[in-house]
Design an enzyme around this catalytic site. Structure first.
Site: not given
Ligand code: NAD
Length: 240
Positions: A132, A145
């Site tokens: 991230s 986080y």
């Molecule tokens: P989101 O909330 O839409 O999806 C999160 C996913 O994680 C879901 O599919 C959920 O089922 C899964 N999850 C949560 N807890 C879990 C567990 N205990 N076991 C298994 N699966 C679990 O979020 P997103 O924005 O799609 O984020 C996906 C990844 O990208 C994450 O690691 C997040 O930190 C990272 N990220 C997101 C952004 C952003 O801007 N959205 C930026 C940087 C990094």
């Protein structure tokens, strides 16, 4: 035989974008999500042309038994993408919440990597973790986080060095601000959104498929000499 990739958190948000991109590029994808509702919603929304290339299952990456049972059902694994992640803005100074966030984002990633290792050693496969911008910057509202994502970046490097001898490449993507459920609150807060967009040189939110394209490349033969790297996909955010 198609190559098989597991995508955790693959039934929503960035992970779902990754799963769709990989399936469209010929991978057989096993997408996982933490709840049955999420998994069923994802499957129901899949385009017809991807249905033969994608299966989806419930998997909690914090649960040892769940992870063991999941891998017991796999015949081969060529790729692992760790996208499962949570963020608890404003609550992460509570130590219980802190532990929970680190358990999903960092320990969950490690648990999946260790469980996938024998399969990937067999196929000469690759791992892509999800770092991230908060692997680099401090997030005052999200200390767990930020710590977990700093940890994911360092874990990626450590595993890349350790498992190179097994023919396994390990890299991470570091998304900037991507339009998903995780960032919905920020997008709805117009002042916060304006701050984010003005700080992002490309001046817009990223899309899950744009992360998927980078993941697909990192998993492919075209990246055969790339390991231990953390790749931003952030519209220039980290450079500005
Ligand atoms: P989101 O909330 O839409 O999806 C999160 C996913 O994680 C879901 O599919 C959920 O089922 C899964 N999850 C949560 N807890 C879990 C567990 N205990 N076991 C298994 N699966 C679990 O979020 P997103 O924005 O799609 O984020 C996906 C990844 O990208 C994450 O690691 C997040 O930190 C990272 N990220 C997101 C952004 C952003 O801007 N959205 C930026 C940087 C990094």
């Amino acid at each position: 035989m198609s190559r098989v990739c597991i995508v955790t958190g693959g039934t929503r948000g960035i992970g779902a974008g990754v799963a769709r991109t990989l399936a469209a590029k010929g991978w057989q994808v096993v997408a996982t999500g933490v709840s049955r509702e999420e998994v069923e919603g994802f499957l129901a929304g899949l385009d017809a042309d991807l249905r033969n290339s994608v299966t989806a299952r419930v998997l909690d990456v914090t649960n040892d038994l769940d992870v063991r049972n999941f891998f017991a059902d796999q015949a081969r694994v060529d790729g692992l993408v760790n996208c499962a992640g949570i963020l608890r803005r404003g609550e992460e100074y509570d130590l219980e919440v802190f532990r929970q966030v680190v358990e999903v984002n960092l320990t969950g990633t490690m648990r999946m990597c260790v469980a996938a290792h024998p399969f990937l050693a067999e196929t000469g496969g690759a791992i892509v973790n999800t770092a991230s911008m908060l692997s680099y910057f401090g997030g005052p509202q999200v200390p767990a986080y930020s710590a977990s994502k700093g940890g994911v970046a360092q874990l990626t490097k450590a595993l890349a060095v350790k498992w190179a001898a097994d023919g396994i490449r390990v890299n991470a993507v570091a998304p900037g601000w991507i339009e998903t459920e995780m960032t919905r609150g920020l997008r709805e807060d117009k002042a916060r959104e304006a701050g984010i967009l003005s700080r992002t040189p490309l001046g817009r939110w990223g899309q899950a498929g744009e992360v998927g394209a980078l993941v697909a490349w990192l998993l492919s033969e075209e990246a055969s000499f790339v390991s231990g790297a953390i790749y931003p996909v952030d519209g220039g955010y980290a450079a500005a």
